[in-house]
Design a protein around this motif. Structure first.
Motif, PDB file in Angstrom:
ATOM      1  N   ALA A 282       0.853  -1.192   0.000  1.00  7.68           N
ATOM      2  CA  ALA A 282       0.000   0.000   0.000  1.00  7.68           C
ATOM      3  C   ALA A 282       0.886   1.239   0.000  1.00  7.68           C
ATOM      4  O   ALA A 282       1.962   1.253   0.617  1.00  7.68           O
TER       5      ALA A 282
ATOM      6  N   TYR B 199       0.620   5.314   0.855  1.00  6.28           N
ATOM      7  CA  TYR B 199      -0.151   6.423   1.431  1.00  6.28           C
ATOM      8  C   TYR B 199       0.552   7.732   1.116  1.00  6.28           C
ATOM      9  O   TYR B 199       1.795   7.814   1.166  1.00  6.28           O
TER      10      TYR B 199
ATOM     11  N   ARG C 142      -3.428   9.767   3.214  1.00  2.86           N
ATOM     12  CA  ARG C 142      -4.559   9.097   2.585  1.00  2.86           C
ATOM     13  C   ARG C 142      -4.048   8.036   1.626  1.00  2.86           C
ATOM     14  O   ARG C 142      -2.973   8.167   1.029  1.00  2.86           O
ATOM     15  N   LEU C 143      -4.833   6.985   1.480  1.00  2.00           N
ATOM     16  CA  LEU C 143      -4.466   5.854   0.645  1.00  2.00           C
ATOM     17  C   LEU C 143      -4.510   6.257  -0.825  1.00  2.00           C
ATOM     18  O   LEU C 143      -5.511   6.751  -1.306  1.00  2.00           O
TER      19      LEU C 143
ATOM     20  N   PHE D 194      -3.046   0.385  -3.747  1.00  2.00           N
ATOM     21  CA  PHE D 194      -2.834  -0.855  -2.997  1.00  2.00           C
ATOM     22  C   PHE D 194      -2.873  -2.013  -3.973  1.00  2.00           C
ATOM     23  O   PHE D 194      -3.460  -1.921  -5.062  1.00  2.00           O
TER      24      PHE D 194
ATOM     25  N   LYS E  67      -4.906  -2.553   2.518  1.00  2.00           N
ATOM     26  CA  LYS E  67      -5.525  -1.285   2.922  1.00  2.00           C
ATOM     27  C   LYS E  67      -6.286  -1.425   4.243  1.00  2.00           C
ATOM     28  O   LYS E  67      -7.236  -0.689   4.500  1.00  2.00           O
TER      29      LYS E  67
ATOM     30  N   ASN F 186      -8.726   4.165   4.502  1.00  2.00           N
ATOM     31  CA  ASN F 186      -8.437   5.108   3.421  1.00  2.00           C
ATOM     32  C   ASN F 186      -7.677   6.333   3.904  1.00  2.00           C
ATOM     33  O   ASN F 186      -6.996   7.000   3.117  1.00  2.00           O
ATOM     34  N   SER F 187      -7.787   6.632   5.166  1.00  3.36           N
ATOM     35  CA  SER F 187      -7.066   7.770   5.733  1.00  3.36           C
ATOM     36  C   SER F 187      -6.571   7.379   7.118  1.00  3.36           C
ATOM     37  O   SER F 187      -7.322   6.784   7.903  1.00  3.36           O
TER      38      SER F 187
ATOM     39  N   TYR G 124      -0.966   8.876  10.692  1.00  4.83           N
ATOM     40  CA  TYR G 124       0.267   8.084  10.709  1.00  4.83           C
ATOM     41  C   TYR G 124       1.188   8.454  11.867  1.00  4.83           C
ATOM     42  O   TYR G 124       2.029   7.657  12.283  1.00  4.83           O
TER      43      TYR G 124
ATOM     44  N   SER H 211       5.455  10.500   1.216  1.00  2.60           N
ATOM     45  CA  SER H 211       4.626   9.303   0.999  1.00  2.60           C
ATOM     46  C   SER H 211       5.196   8.164   1.835  1.00  2.60           C
ATOM     47  O   SER H 211       6.376   8.178   2.211  1.00  2.60           O
TER      48      SER H 211
ATOM     49  N   ALA I  56      -6.796   0.117  -6.980  1.00  2.00           N
ATOM     50  CA  ALA I  56      -7.482   1.219  -6.284  1.00  2.00           C
ATOM     51  C   ALA I  56      -8.980   0.975  -6.352  1.00  2.00           C
ATOM     52  O   ALA I  56      -9.481   0.275  -7.240  1.00  2.00           O
TER      53      ALA I  56
ATOM     54  N   ASN J 208     -10.962   5.956  -3.584  1.00  2.00           N
ATOM     55  CA  ASN J 208     -10.865   4.956  -2.508  1.00  2.00           C
ATOM     56  C   ASN J 208     -12.230   4.610  -1.915  1.00  2.00           C
ATOM     57  O   ASN J 208     -12.357   4.403  -0.706  1.00  2.00           O
TER      58      ASN J 208
END
Length: 739
Positions: A517, A519, A528-529, A532, A538, A542-543, A546, A586, A660, A705
């Motif tokens: 994945a 992000y 946000r993703l 993947f 995932k 989706n968010s 982190y 990322s 996706a 997503n």
């Protein structure tokens, strides 16, 4: 790092190979067995030569190892019940390997010894050395133990002296009470196995010391790996041991309880202890012990119970001794065959001689001389002499038919005939022996040269194979830098909208990981993703915030690769950050790599892959920012037609390839135009959703997503706002109308 393991197939050797293989070392094995049928699975190349072979120097030159590990005390090539000859074989093999190592002028040589050295007692050794080989199985085991202790003691001394005289980096490591599970009784060296085996075989338990302090094999190989990577070591002899211990009385009670017995405990505590100048390994290297003494004992006992029949028989040493006895008698029988044959053949010659004596035509025929010459030509001097003795006895016996023994003794013709018989027989036998000796010497020389040539051919074949494999790796293999560059450089040709989806595929391919994945950091704390490769990849959503994944965040912030060695729940197994101006742009997450892949080599590989996709990803990020800032219709969140078409194509292609999730909603603006409808509805969508038009009079919404099943909360808002809509499942011009 190139590691050469010197040792036969066994539990200890396999554990060392697994550890070093997991850490990305290239492993070579010298098994000590010619034409070995066994093959290691995770060894780059295997050499099946005895340790005292002359080609060992060529093997070391071919491998050019950074580290050589001589398994010594744990090498099953040696049958210590053979005694003195096996001790000589061990010393010769070790010395040959040390000499070959010294020619390299680099690297480290590690000799593995054990606490069995403490069983060496000079007086007992001399007593056994001058005694006859025992016949009882218990005495054979004692005999083997003393010889092994002597060989290991000599091995440590050889290594220490070699280090002093040559200045080579030679280390002897004495492992105290190594503990591991095995189905081969001859492999185990720890006290618990000895006590359990004694209980099963003799229904008794003997205590030989006060404490039992085992160190488990996984802890030893971890420490050995640290020893290999330690730059400078002060001494040549170290010991590694466990601080966790139980008394041997407690161990005996544990064995009694496990086997449901109540055997009395005998004491045979020896005062023998090592007075060597030995240093604790923990003084220079951090040694972590994870298994305590009791858990080690329980694990060993469980293994022995599961293999009770093997350990109860104790037949290994006895069977080997029985085979030697059988071979000894077989050899005696082979040696006696010429004598038996000689006596059997003598009988017909004796009878023929009796018939020819006094015959007119055959009186001058000497049958005994023919008989002696035949055996001299076939078997040589030894049988010529034996046949001469039989012939003389036969001659005297026949002459006594007509004369007395005294008359025969006075007849000088008797002595002339005997001299003639013996001289001719021994001369012919001598010539035969000399010719055979010369022939054997030539055959030995030719055989030796043939074996050397064959060994050199084997090494050359292996070297050619390794050269070809290395060339193939540099050119074609997926983990070569050339191949990584070839694959990652394709990202530069992608449209910015497709980079994240293709990048996920690239990482999956290069890291051999099906669940990847990516992000994208959207603000200070959240990401946000973007793409993947599987639904499991995932799982964080989706968010994600982190920064709350503290351990991972701190590692990535330093620019390092995060490895989830503790297997923390909801953390990826491995992750790397793509940086932009010293901040995280990322995050690449890997979810399904194996435990063996969670090592330094794979970490470095992920770091290289991340660096090589960095430019393409950062360029895509800048493009997304440009879309958000410059390509909207003024005063709205409505993307311009061309920008929206590119995004739409990228997401639909990614959805088809499983990279996706996205939902596309076609909205009929009714009496309003598309711009007015977008202003009216934009409050119902997320910042990550895209609104656009395809110049067909409809308003389109791309939900990133989000699959169609999860789009209900959006379609409900559209319906409440008084607009009709259509969900696009495939191409943009298809779908089914909603209410």
């Amino acid at each position: 790092m190139r590691v050469l393991i010197v040792g036969a197939f066994g539990t200890v050797t396999s554990a060392i190979i697994r550890k070093f293989g997991k850490e990305g070392a290239r492993i070579y094995a010298l098994t000590g067995g010619k034409n070995s049928e066994n093959r290691y699975k995770k060894v780059y190349e295997q050499y099946d030569f005895s340790y005292d072979n002359n080609c060992i120097k060529e093997v070391f030159e071919s491998v050019n190892p950074d580290v050589t590990i001589f398994t010594g005390a744990f090498d099953s090539n040696f049958e210590w019940s053979s005694g003195y000859s096996e001790m000589v074989k061990f010393g010769a093999g070790l010395y040959n390997c040390l000499n070959a190592f010294s020619f390299l002028n680099h690297g480290r040589f590690i000799f593995l010894s054990s606490n069995e050295v403490n069983g060496f007692d000079e007086s007992t050794y001399k007593e056994i050395l001058h005694s006859q080989r025992p016949l009882e199985s218990g005495a054979i085991r004692t005999y083997a133990r003393v010889y092994k202790a002597s060989a290991l003691k000599n091995g440590e001394d050889i290594c220490s002296n070699y280090r002093k005289t040559t200045g080579s980096d030679v280390i002897a490591l004495r492992i105290e009470e190594l503990s591991f599970e095995t189905k081969k009784p001859e492999e185990a060296v720890d006290t618990c196995t000895r006590m359990c085996s004694e209980l099963l075989r003799e229904n008794s338990i003997t205590k030989e010391s006060e404490k039992y302090s085992p160190i488990y094999i996984t802890d030893v190989v971890e420490a050995l790996y640290k020893l290999v990577n330690k730059d400078l070591l002060k001494y040549g002899l170290y010991r590694i041991h466990s601080d966790s211990s139980i008394t041997q009385n407690e161990l005996a009670e544990l064995i009694n309880t496990s086997f449901d017995t109540q055997v009395s405990i005998k004491e045979n505590i020896s005062d023998i202890s090592s007075n060597d100048d030995i240093h604790d390994m923990s003084e220079e290297i951090e040694v972590k012990i994870f298994k305590d003494a009791k858990s080690c004992a329980q694990q060993i006992i469980k293994n022995i119970k599961n293999n009770r029949s093997v350990f109860a028989s104790g037949s290994t040493v006895t069977e080997k001794f029985s085979k030697r006895i059988a071979q000894y008698f077989k050899g005696m029988l082979v040696a006696l065959i010429p004598f038996i044959e000689n006596m059997v053949i003598f009988i017909p010659f004796f009878m023929i001689n009796n018939r020819t004596t006094g015959s007119t035509y055959f009186a001058r025929l000497d049958c005994y001389l023919i008989y002696v010459l035949i055996f001299a030509m076939v078997y040589g001097q030894q049988q010529a002499l034996f046949s001469s003795i039989l012939a003389v006895c036969g001659y005297f016996f026949r002459q006594m038919y007509s004369r007395t023994g005294f008359e025969i003794m006075l007849d000088y013709n008797t002595y002339v005939w005997i001299a003639q018989l013996v001289i001719l027989g021994l001369s012919v036998g001598y010539l035969r022996d000399q010719l055979n000796s010369l022939k054997a010497d030539k055959e030995d020389e030719v055989g030796y040269l043939d074996s050397r040539l064959k060994d050199i051919e084997d090494i050359n074949i292996i070297n050619a194979k390794l050269k070809d494999e290395l060339e193939t790796q540099v050119i074609n293999q997926s983990d070569s830098l050339g191949k990584i560059f070839e694959i990652t450089s394709t990202l530069d040709k992608d449209e910015p909208e497709e980079v994240f989806f293709h990048a996920a595929e690239v990482v999956s391919k290069l890291m051999d990981c099906k669940e990847v994945a990516i992000y994208n950091v959207s603000n200070r704390n959240f990401a946000r993703l973007m793409a993947f490769t599987s639904h499991n990849a995932k799982k964080l959503g989706n968010s994600i915030e982190y920064t709350k994944y503290t351990e991972m965040y701190e590692t990535l912030k330093r620019g390092d690769v995060y490895i989830n060695r503790k297997l923390e729940k909801d953390y990826p197994l491995m992750a790397a950050a793509i940086m932009a101006e010293e901040s995280i742009s990322s995050i690449v997450m890997l979810w399904d790599i194996s435990w063996e892949q969670m090592n330094l080599a794979q970490s470095n590989r992920l770091r290289v892959v991340s660096y090589m996709i960095q430019n393409a990803v950062l360029k895509a990020n800048r493009y997304i920012e440009m879309i958000e800032n410059e390509r909207y219709v003024e005063g709205t969140r409505l993307l311009e037609t061309q920008a929206f078409k590119k995004l739409l194509d990228a997401f639909t292609n990614a959805r088809k390839r499983g990279l996706a999730d996205c939902s596309i909603i076609k909205i009929n603006p009714g009496t309003k135009d598309v711009k007015e409808a977008s202003i009216d509805l934009q409050k119902n969508f997320r910042n990550s959703d895209y609104l656009g038009s395809l110049d067909d009079g409809y308003l389109y919404v791309l939900l990133a997503n989000t699959n169609n099943a999860d789009a209900g909360f959006v379609t409900g808002r559209i319906k409440d706002a008084g607009y009709s809509y259509e969900m696009i499942d495939g191409d943009v011009d298809g779908g089914a109308y909603g209410d």
